[in-house]
Scaffold this motif. Structure first.
Motif, PDB file in Angstrom:
ATOM      1  N   GLU A 248     -57.004  29.698  -6.067  1.00 17.36           N
ATOM      2  CA  GLU A 248     -55.969  30.202  -5.171  1.00 17.36           C
ATOM      3  C   GLU A 248     -54.582  30.304  -5.789  1.00 17.36           C
ATOM      4  N   ASP A 249     -54.284  29.522  -6.813  1.00 12.00           N
ATOM      5  CA  ASP A 249     -52.945  29.564  -7.403  1.00 12.00           C
ATOM      6  C   ASP A 249     -52.906  30.403  -8.671  1.00 12.00           C
ATOM      7  N   GLU A 250     -53.782  31.377  -8.761  1.00 12.73           N
ATOM      8  CA  GLU A 250     -53.863  32.200  -9.963  1.00 12.73           C
ATOM      9  C   GLU A 250     -52.518  32.836 -10.313  1.00 12.73           C
ATOM     10  N   ALA A 251     -51.837  33.375  -9.308  1.00  8.57           N
ATOM     11  CA  ALA A 251     -50.556  34.032  -9.563  1.00  8.57           C
ATOM     12  C   ALA A 251     -49.521  33.046 -10.093  1.00  8.57           C
ATOM     13  N   GLU A 252     -49.531  31.838  -9.570  1.00  6.59           N
ATOM     14  CA  GLU A 252     -48.597  30.821 -10.063  1.00  6.59           C
ATOM     15  C   GLU A 252     -48.968  30.364 -11.466  1.00  6.59           C
ATOM     16  N   TYR A 253     -50.262  30.207 -11.707  1.00 11.99           N
ATOM     17  CA  TYR A 253     -50.724  29.694 -13.000  1.00 11.99           C
ATOM     18  C   TYR A 253     -50.333  30.630 -14.130  1.00 11.99           C
TER      19      TYR A 253
ATOM     20  N   CYS B 282     -45.723  31.823 -13.139  1.00 11.97           N
ATOM     21  CA  CYS B 282     -44.597  30.884 -13.262  1.00 11.97           C
ATOM     22  C   CYS B 282     -43.528  31.076 -12.177  1.00 11.97           C
ATOM     23  N   ASN B 283     -43.917  31.404 -10.966  1.00 16.32           N
ATOM     24  CA  ASN B 283     -42.930  31.682  -9.917  1.00 16.32           C
ATOM     25  C   ASN B 283     -42.166  30.440  -9.473  1.00 16.32           C
ATOM     26  N   LEU B 284     -42.854  29.300  -9.361  1.00 18.26           N
ATOM     27  CA  LEU B 284     -42.154  28.077  -8.955  1.00 18.26           C
ATOM     28  C   LEU B 284     -41.140  27.647 -10.005  1.00 18.26           C
ATOM     29  N   ALA B 285     -41.534  27.744 -11.253  1.00 19.11           N
ATOM     30  CA  ALA B 285     -40.584  27.403 -12.327  1.00 19.11           C
ATOM     31  C   ALA B 285     -39.364  28.320 -12.246  1.00 19.11           C
TER      32      ALA B 285
END
Length: 775
Positions: free
Chosen positions: A676-681, A684-687
């Motif tokens: 589910e967190d492919e886009a984040e992985y 790097c959106n949270l960073a």
């Protein structure tokens, strides 16, 4: 040309799957089959069992099916010798050892009855073997070199035939001449001898059909050759594999069947026509039933058709792989939608076959019990679960039902009992439990059971069943392992299929679904044979599941929930598993870096204030601590803590040194997954979010510039993720004007101070100076 055909056959038998990364499941690894041909006694047809192994060399004769030639010699010897002695005398013993003192029963019998003709024939037949083969010209001047000795043997065989009183032995001599003529390439001689000695024969024994086999090979008319091939196929089991390719299955069948003079001969044509079809053969089955309903071949054709439908329905329905055997639809789209839509059409075809089976007169067929078992299979395939269970119950009550047949039936029974339950309330019922235990080595069955439960909304019991797959194996069965895909179809963690429970639960289960599994493990289950087997694996994997639960919460950025899960593991677990963070490669202990201060491929530029022994628990706890400081409006170093938080989030991506916070493996190739967190992985959106907050709270221009540089790095990664399937849109910091693709953070950095832009984009060695300039 003959040698070329042999080469093609060898090539086709050498089926393999090549994959750049190694093994990839195919064929029998994938095929689901709950109607096992081995259990039903159609041994002489077994070379044509529905299988991805197109050309299997099988022993088609057993205690129940005697080789027709052995049976012919047994009858010739009036049943006074054993089959084994016949096999040794005919196929093994040297002609020089044929004498009255032989301890072989058959040879002894022939000498005792003074059957000189049979003895002389057997000796001569063995002498002929040396020339019953092709001799190829190595220089390819001729397709086959003629061996003059064959002419001598042909003439000698015919001369011996004329001098022989026994009609049985006479025909065998003529057959030897026909076979020699074939290897000599003399098709005219084959036809002449067949027409003279066999064409009008009323005693159609195995020698007759052996002769017809060579007559088939000599026939130039493809329709007539196909008719002959069908007759040989039916009556000469040992020639079936050799003759079936001489039946032209692309020719209109009426062109072939017109040569038949009896219903049995017509039936033989439809039998071979059905076996030659890789796709739907209901038309041939119906025609065979109309002409010879008691044919064993009809039963086998029905068995084969059910096996086809199993592959067409079960393989995609359960595993989401395409059917394992090619030939039905080679342009098959592998998307989940198409896979499952094709299942619906194949269930509809199964319904047509079921309708035929249900209407058939079981008093006329070869094995009525077998037809009832086929009916049960088809009722399950067509999702008529109540009817299926009623049919199985009736079969179970038969006094003559064989144990091996019950073994097949109970699997379908267990699946039907599960599938008939309403969505949301399906469970593993008590009636199913002994069946699961008995079939613990059948991974395909266990997986199908788990899949039925999962489709009914019970992912908890599905997980327990998936955990048992491959735990008990049967070396004699292809069903010892299972491979499957997900409906999302993007792939598993590192490839596009699954073969064990953890990777599937990792990718597909929500934290809530996993927590239900853990709750069952933590609950007290009564001790009994089934429970001790069923719960054992995940009981032993409890700590691993808590680790996974916390990891899933990390993926959702639910840090407090993650810390609660990690706390359940206790300090000894983290001490023991610290080695995961110390894996050494050519660059050193890459997992032994602090994710708040160290960045991959970047020189150290932040003085370390707080050291931690890095693991999932300590990193999460520190992240929560730093976030609290960063979000505290009274904190004077908010920019500093936001920057550390951003570093940690960056390091938890594919690009960082703490990727194991989100994944259980890393590859230099950016494998697309369904996690589910492919886009984040990869994006790097949270960073980026926290580097922006560090920028907003920064007090100096230089530190702001560093924050923009890091936010721009994240933006570059996000851009590359969005364009991951387009090689023409890959962003890099190190081409031309440093960046050539849209990046608002780099643009802002450049517009605010070109000198800062040049420093930070040119080399990361400047990072230390710009960080020190924070105050």
């Amino acid at each position: 040309m003959k040698n070329f055909r042999i080469f093609i056959l060898v090539l086709l038998t050498s089926t393999f799957t090549a994959n750049a990364c190694g093994f990839y499941p195919f064929g029998e690894d994938l095929r689901f089959c709950f109607f096992n041909p081995a259990y039903y006694g159609y041994t002489t047809y077994s070379e044509f069992d529905y299988s991805s192994h197109w050309f299997e060399d099988k022993d088609i004769f057993d205690a129940e099916h005697v080789n027709p030639n052995d049976a012919a010699w047994y009858n010739y010897c009036k049943g006074k010798v054993s089959i084994m002695s016949i096999r040794n005398a005919v196929y093994v013993i040297n002609p020089n050892d044929f004498n009255s003192t032989s301890d072989n029963e058959m040879i002894h019998y022939l000498y005792a009855t003074n059957d000189v003709e049979a003895i002389n024939y057997l000796k001569f037949a063995k002498e002929c073997e040396v020339v019953n083969t092709f001799y190829s010209d190595p220089w390819e001047r001729n397709e086959r070199a003629e061996v003059p000795i064959r002419n001598k043997f042909i003439k000698l065989a015919l001369a011996k035939a004329e001098k022989t009183n026994s009609q049985t032995i006479k025909k065998r001599y003529v057959f030897l001449a026909i076979r020699l003529a074939f290897y000599h390439g003399d098709t005219g001689k084959i036809i002449q001898l067949y027409n003279t000695y066999f064409a009008n024969s009323t005693n159609k024994d195995i020698v007759y059909y052996w002769s017809l086999y060579f007559r088939t090979l000599a026939e130039p008319d493809e329709a007539l050759a196909s008719y002959y091939a069908a007759q040989v196929f039916k009556h000469a089991p040992d020639k079936r594999f050799a003759v079936y390719t001489y039946f032209n299955h692309k020719m209109p069948i009426q062109n072939i069947v017109k040569f038949a003079t009896t219903e049995e001969e017509k039936a033989n044509v439809y039998l071979l026509a059905g076996i030659r079809r890789p796709d739907k053969a209901l038309q041939q089955i119906k025609a065979l039933y109309a002409n010879e309903p008691a044919s064993e071949g009809l039963d086998f054709l029905l068995l084969r058709e059910v096996n086809k439908i199993e592959d067409w329905v079960y393989t995609p329905y359960y595993s989401l792989f395409t059917p394992s055997v090619s030939g039905y639809d080679d342009s098959y789209d592998e998307s989940a939608e198409v896979v499952l839509s094709r299942v619906a059409s194949d269930r509809a075809y199964a319904q047509k076959l079921l309708h035929f089976v249900a209407k058939a007169n079981l008093k006329k067929v070869h094995n009525p019990q077998f037809w009832q078992m086929a009916k049960a299979q088809l009722e399950f395939i067509t999702q008529k679960y109540t009817s299926c269970l009623a049919t199985i119950q009736a079969l179970e009550q038969l006094p003559n039902i064989l144990p091996r047949h019950l073994k097949q039936l109970v699997k379908i029974k267990a699946l039907a009992i599960t599938a008939v339950q309403p969505y949301g309330s399906a469970i593993v019922k008590d009636a199913i439990k002994p069946i699961l235990l008995e079939n613990a080595a059948d991974a395909h069955f266990l997986f199908a059971m788990g899949r039925e439960l999962e489709y009914k909304g019970n992912t908890t019991d599905a997980a327990f069943l998936y955990s048992k797959i491959g735990e008990t194996t049967d070396a004699s069965s292809y069903n010892s392992y299972a491979f499957w895909k997900s409906k999302k179809r993007a792939g598993a963690v590192y490839y596009d299929y699954y073969s064990e429970w953890f990777s599937y639960v990792d990718a597909m289960y929500t934290p809530e679904q996993l927590k239900k599994v853990i709750d069952v493990v933590n609950g007290k289950q009564p001790s009994n044979t089934f429970n001790n087997w069923y719960y054992a694996t995940l009981n032993e994997e409890k700590t691993r599941m808590y680790d996974l639960l916390g990891t899933k919460y990390i993926r959702q950025n639910k840090l407090e929930s993650a810390i609660s899960a990690f706390e359940m593991l206790g300090e000894p677990y983290w001490i023991k598993n610290y080695s995961l963070w110390e894996r050494t490669d050519s660059e050193g202990n890459v997992f032994d870096e602090n994710p708040f201060y160290d960045l991959k491929y970047t020189p150290e530029f932040i003085p370390v204030r707080d050291t931690i022994q890095a693991n999932k628990y300590t990193v999460t706890k520190q992240l929560i601590n730093y976030l609290a400081k960063a979000e505290d409006v009274k904190e004077k170093d908010r920019d500093y803590y936001y920057f550390l938080v951003a570093n940690c989030y960056y390091n938890m991506t594919w690009y960082g040194n703490a990727w194991m916070m989100r994944r259980y493996g890393w590859s230099s190739v950016k494998n697309e997954t369904v996690i589910e967190d492919e886009a984040e992985y990869y994006g790097c959106n949270l960073a980026k979010h926290y580097y922006k907050l560090a920028y907003n709270n920064a007090k100096t221009d230089k530190f702001k510039a560093l924050c923009l540089r890091m936010a721009g790095r994240c933006e570059r990664n996000w851009y590359n993720y969005q364009h991951r399937n387009d090689d023409n849109h890959i962003s890099s910091d190190y081409t031309g004007k440093f960046h050539t693709t849209p990046n608002p953070y780099y643009d802002k950095l450049e517009s605010e101070n070109r000198d800062y832009y040049d420093d930070l984009m040119l080399s990361c060695t400047y990072f230390e100076d710009y960080f020190k300039a924070r105050r």
